[in-house]
Design an enzyme around this catalytic site. Sequence first.
Site, PDB file in Angstrom:
ATOM      1  N   GLY A  12      -7.159  -5.297   0.294  1.00 42.86           N
ATOM      2  CA  GLY A  12      -6.889  -6.586   0.942  1.00 42.86           C
ATOM      3  C   GLY A  12      -7.513  -6.636   2.324  1.00 42.86           C
ATOM      4  O   GLY A  12      -7.073  -7.396   3.194  1.00 42.86           O
ATOM      5  N   SER A  14     -10.189  -7.802   3.378  1.00 39.96           N
ATOM      6  CA  SER A  14     -11.023  -8.967   3.707  1.00 39.96           C
ATOM      7  C   SER A  14     -10.234 -10.048   4.436  1.00 39.96           C
ATOM      8  O   SER A  14     -10.806 -11.071   4.815  1.00 39.96           O
ATOM      9  CB  SER A  14     -11.626  -9.539   2.418  1.00 39.96           C
ATOM     10  OG  SER A  14     -10.603  -9.765   1.466  1.00 39.96           O
ATOM     11  N   GLU A  57     -16.266  -1.177  -0.260  1.00 37.91           N
ATOM     12  CA  GLU A  57     -16.307  -0.910  -1.706  1.00 37.91           C
ATOM     13  C   GLU A  57     -15.570  -2.035  -2.426  1.00 37.91           C
ATOM     14  O   GLU A  57     -14.394  -1.895  -2.777  1.00 37.91           O
ATOM     15  CB  GLU A  57     -15.612   0.433  -2.018  1.00 37.91           C
ATOM     16  CG  GLU A  57     -16.249   1.649  -1.385  1.00 37.91           C
ATOM     17  CD  GLU A  57     -17.473   2.146  -2.141  1.00 37.91           C
ATOM     18  OE1 GLU A  57     -17.757   1.610  -3.233  1.00 37.91           O
ATOM     19  OE2 GLU A  57     -18.140   3.063  -1.627  1.00 37.91           O
ATOM     20  N   SER A 139       7.853  -7.206   0.797  1.00 38.41           N
ATOM     21  CA  SER A 139       8.202  -8.428   1.534  1.00 38.41           C
ATOM     22  C   SER A 139       9.720  -8.548   1.600  1.00 38.41           C
ATOM     23  O   SER A 139      10.430  -8.045   0.726  1.00 38.41           O
ATOM     24  CB  SER A 139       7.612  -9.631   0.778  1.00 38.41           C
ATOM     25  OG  SER A 139       8.224 -10.826   1.183  1.00 38.41           O
ATOM     26  N   TYR A 152       7.441 -14.075  -7.112  1.00 38.54           N
ATOM     27  CA  TYR A 152       6.843 -13.289  -6.024  1.00 38.54           C
ATOM     28  C   TYR A 152       7.844 -12.227  -5.551  1.00 38.54           C
ATOM     29  O   TYR A 152       7.502 -11.046  -5.403  1.00 38.54           O
ATOM     30  CB  TYR A 152       6.462 -14.233  -4.887  1.00 38.54           C
ATOM     31  CG  TYR A 152       5.906 -13.554  -3.653  1.00 38.54           C
ATOM     32  CD1 TYR A 152       4.597 -13.085  -3.631  1.00 38.54           C
ATOM     33  CD2 TYR A 152       6.693 -13.393  -2.507  1.00 38.54           C
ATOM     34  CE1 TYR A 152       4.089 -12.466  -2.495  1.00 38.54           C
ATOM     35  CE2 TYR A 152       6.190 -12.783  -1.375  1.00 38.54           C
ATOM     36  CZ  TYR A 152       4.891 -12.316  -1.366  1.00 38.54           C
ATOM     37  OH  TYR A 152       4.388 -11.695  -0.239  1.00 38.54           O
ATOM     38  N   ALA A 154      10.351 -10.889  -7.108  1.00 34.23           N
ATOM     39  CA  ALA A 154      10.551  -9.829  -8.105  1.00 34.23           C
ATOM     40  C   ALA A 154       9.428  -8.798  -8.022  1.00 34.23           C
ATOM     41  O   ALA A 154       9.664  -7.585  -8.097  1.00 34.23           O
ATOM     42  CB  ALA A 154      10.616 -10.437  -9.506  1.00 34.23           C
ATOM     43  N   SER A 155       8.203  -9.281  -7.827  1.00 31.08           N
ATOM     44  CA  SER A 155       7.082  -8.328  -7.761  1.00 31.08           C
ATOM     45  C   SER A 155       7.192  -7.450  -6.516  1.00 31.08           C
ATOM     46  O   SER A 155       6.827  -6.270  -6.536  1.00 31.08           O
ATOM     47  CB  SER A 155       5.736  -9.071  -7.786  1.00 31.08           C
ATOM     48  OG  SER A 155       5.481  -9.729  -6.556  1.00 31.08           O
ATOM     49  N   LYS A 156       7.711  -8.025  -5.431  1.00 32.37           N
ATOM     50  CA  LYS A 156       7.820  -7.257  -4.187  1.00 32.37           C
ATOM     51  C   LYS A 156       9.020  -6.313  -4.215  1.00 32.37           C
ATOM     52  O   LYS A 156       8.991  -5.228  -3.629  1.00 32.37           O
ATOM     53  CB  LYS A 156       7.889  -8.210  -2.994  1.00 32.37           C
ATOM     54  CG  LYS A 156       6.588  -8.992  -2.777  1.00 32.37           C
ATOM     55  CD  LYS A 156       5.443  -8.069  -2.458  1.00 32.37           C
ATOM     56  CE  LYS A 156       4.121  -8.766  -2.306  1.00 32.37           C
ATOM     57  NZ  LYS A 156       3.014  -7.841  -2.017  1.00 32.37           N
TER      58      LYS A 156
HETATM   59  N1  LIG Z   1       1.636 -13.198   5.126  1.00 31.59           N
HETATM   60  C1  LIG Z   1       2.925 -12.984   4.940  1.00 31.59           C
HETATM   61  O1  LIG Z   1       3.778 -13.725   5.454  1.00 31.59           O
HETATM   62  C2  LIG Z   1       3.390 -11.820   4.101  1.00 31.59           C
HETATM   63  C3  LIG Z   1       4.734 -11.474   4.151  1.00 31.59           C
HETATM   64  C4  LIG Z   1       5.192 -10.385   3.417  1.00 31.59           C
HETATM   65  C5  LIG Z   1       4.303  -9.654   2.645  1.00 31.59           C
HETATM   66  N2  LIG Z   1       3.011 -10.029   2.586  1.00 31.59           N
HETATM   67  C6  LIG Z   1       2.130  -9.245   1.725  1.00 31.59           C
HETATM   68  O2  LIG Z   1       1.110  -8.648   2.498  1.00 31.59           O
HETATM   69  C7  LIG Z   1      -0.068  -8.498   1.733  1.00 31.59           C
HETATM   70  C8  LIG Z   1      -1.232  -9.146   2.487  1.00 31.59           C
HETATM   71  O3  LIG Z   1      -0.957 -10.521   2.650  1.00 31.59           O
HETATM   72  P1  LIG Z   1      -1.776 -11.462   3.650  1.00 31.59           P
HETATM   73  O4  LIG Z   1      -0.806 -12.374   4.261  1.00 31.59           O
HETATM   74  O5  LIG Z   1      -2.689 -10.650   4.475  1.00 31.59           O
HETATM   75  O6  LIG Z   1      -2.603 -12.323   2.561  1.00 31.59           O
HETATM   76  P2  LIG Z   1      -4.086 -12.890   2.552  1.00 31.59           P
HETATM   77  O7  LIG Z   1      -4.567 -13.187   3.911  1.00 31.59           O
HETATM   78  O8  LIG Z   1      -4.064 -13.966   1.526  1.00 31.59           O
HETATM   79  O9  LIG Z   1      -4.917 -11.663   1.970  1.00 31.59           O
HETATM   80  C9  LIG Z   1      -4.747 -11.228   0.644  1.00 31.59           C
HETATM   81  C10 LIG Z   1      -5.730 -10.111   0.374  1.00 31.59           C
HETATM   82  O10 LIG Z   1      -5.558  -9.706  -0.994  1.00 31.59           O
HETATM   83  C11 LIG Z   1      -6.829  -9.546  -1.585  1.00 31.59           C
HETATM   84  N3  LIG Z   1      -6.755  -9.778  -3.020  1.00 31.59           N
HETATM   85  C12 LIG Z   1      -6.121 -10.800  -3.648  1.00 31.59           C
HETATM   86  N4  LIG Z   1      -6.327 -10.719  -4.976  1.00 31.59           N
HETATM   87  C13 LIG Z   1      -7.116  -9.633  -5.179  1.00 31.59           C
HETATM   88  C14 LIG Z   1      -7.692  -9.025  -6.335  1.00 31.59           C
HETATM   89  N5  LIG Z   1      -7.527  -9.537  -7.557  1.00 31.59           N
HETATM   90  N6  LIG Z   1      -8.431  -7.907  -6.174  1.00 31.59           N
HETATM   91  C15 LIG Z   1      -8.637  -7.378  -4.935  1.00 31.59           C
HETATM   92  N7  LIG Z   1      -8.126  -7.907  -3.815  1.00 31.59           N
HETATM   93  C16 LIG Z   1      -7.383  -9.020  -3.940  1.00 31.59           C
HETATM   94  C17 LIG Z   1      -7.697 -10.595  -0.892  1.00 31.59           C
HETATM   95  O11 LIG Z   1      -9.042 -10.201  -0.920  1.00 31.59           O
HETATM   96  P3  LIG Z   1     -10.231 -11.011  -1.667  1.00 31.59           P
HETATM   97  O12 LIG Z   1      -9.939 -12.465  -1.572  1.00 31.59           O
HETATM   98  O13 LIG Z   1     -11.451 -10.551  -0.945  1.00 31.59           O
HETATM   99  O14 LIG Z   1     -10.172 -10.490  -3.053  1.00 31.59           O
HETATM  100  C18 LIG Z   1      -7.175 -10.546   0.541  1.00 31.59           C
HETATM  101  O15 LIG Z   1      -7.870  -9.571   1.275  1.00 31.59           O
HETATM  102  C19 LIG Z   1       0.220  -9.152   0.379  1.00 31.59           C
HETATM  103  O16 LIG Z   1       0.586  -8.164  -0.545  1.00 31.59           O
HETATM  104  C20 LIG Z   1       1.399 -10.067   0.677  1.00 31.59           C
HETATM  105  O17 LIG Z   1       2.184 -10.288  -0.471  1.00 31.59           O
HETATM  106  C21 LIG Z   1       2.513 -11.080   3.295  1.00 31.59           C
END
Ligand SMILES: NC(=O)c1ccc[n+]([C@@H]2O[C@H](COP(=O)([O-])OP(=O)(O)OC[C@H]3O[C@@H](n4cnc5c(N)ncnc54)[C@H](OP(=O)(O)O)[C@@H]3O)[C@@H](O)[C@H]2O)c1
Length: 248
Positions: A12, A14, A57, A139, A152, A154-156
Amino acid sequence: MDLAGTTVLVTGASSGIGRDTAILLSSLNARIVLTGRNRDRLRETLARLDGQGHRVEPFDFSRLEEIADWLRSLTAGAGPLNGLVHCAGVELISPIRFVRQQDVEELVRINLLSSIMLVRAFTQKACHATPSSIVFLSSIMGTNGAPSMSVYGASKAALIGLAKSLAVELAPRRIRVNCVAAGCVQTEMLARFRDLFSVEQFQALERAHPLGFGTARDVAHAAAFLLADTGRWITGSTLTVDGGYSAQ
Ligand SMILES: NC(=O)c1ccc[n+]([C@@H]2O[C@H](COP(=O)([O-])OP(=O)(O)OC[C@H]3O[C@@H](n4cnc5c(N)ncnc54)[C@H](OP(=O)(O)O)[C@@H]3O)[C@@H](O)[C@H]2O)c1
């Protein structure tokens, strides 16, 4: 905290939390392997890292059956991993009556099954160093309920359970496994939430966090703490980083 001499895979990378985690870990002297699907955005993260020796990668975690081979060839080049921070994840916000099986399967594939297959691959002999540390991005939706967040959440929640048994199973091999349970953090994922909420609903969500919404950097600090030697006696834990959301 000093991660000199270590190699850490950040998924993640990116965007959002993964990107800031990679940047922070590089400032602590780790060599980073950045992954995600979007090569251009991974290169943007790469350009913001401190130090040398990092690599991009790209990989799509929906290709579960290819994870083991991918990690083997990645570590053949980058060397065994001292750490893995699995930030790749997707959200699904929907009342249960509108949830489609296909969407559930897709979400579970990325948020849960990729975590399982990634750890399975990580435990391959040449893929990890000893000791090593794995951090999953869980989360507060895995510990606290909210409408439209059941799938969501449940997965977390599953990641928290996964980390506990893996921690016990892998402790003899000195692989630690922990979770960070994050509250709402200002990333593109939260921006997508905002699009589904009214202004009032979104303000109420922010007020539900006594310290307001967090930043990706706030979560990155927690991941770094668990990854580095500061976390050497911590395994099977979930570190809550939520601005007080779950304290109420
Ligand atoms: N933001 C929040 O409030 C929050 C709160 C609690 C937990 N989280 C968790 O924290 C993590 C990061 O969230 P974020 O907020 O940074 O989200 P984000 O900005 O949407 O980033 C999600 C990342 O996941 C990657 N990704 C998604 N599907 C993918 C796939 N099929 N294969 C490889 N990479 C994939 C995306 O990369 P590409 O698009 O380049 O594939 C991107 O880098 C997640 O697991 C989220 O559930 C977030």
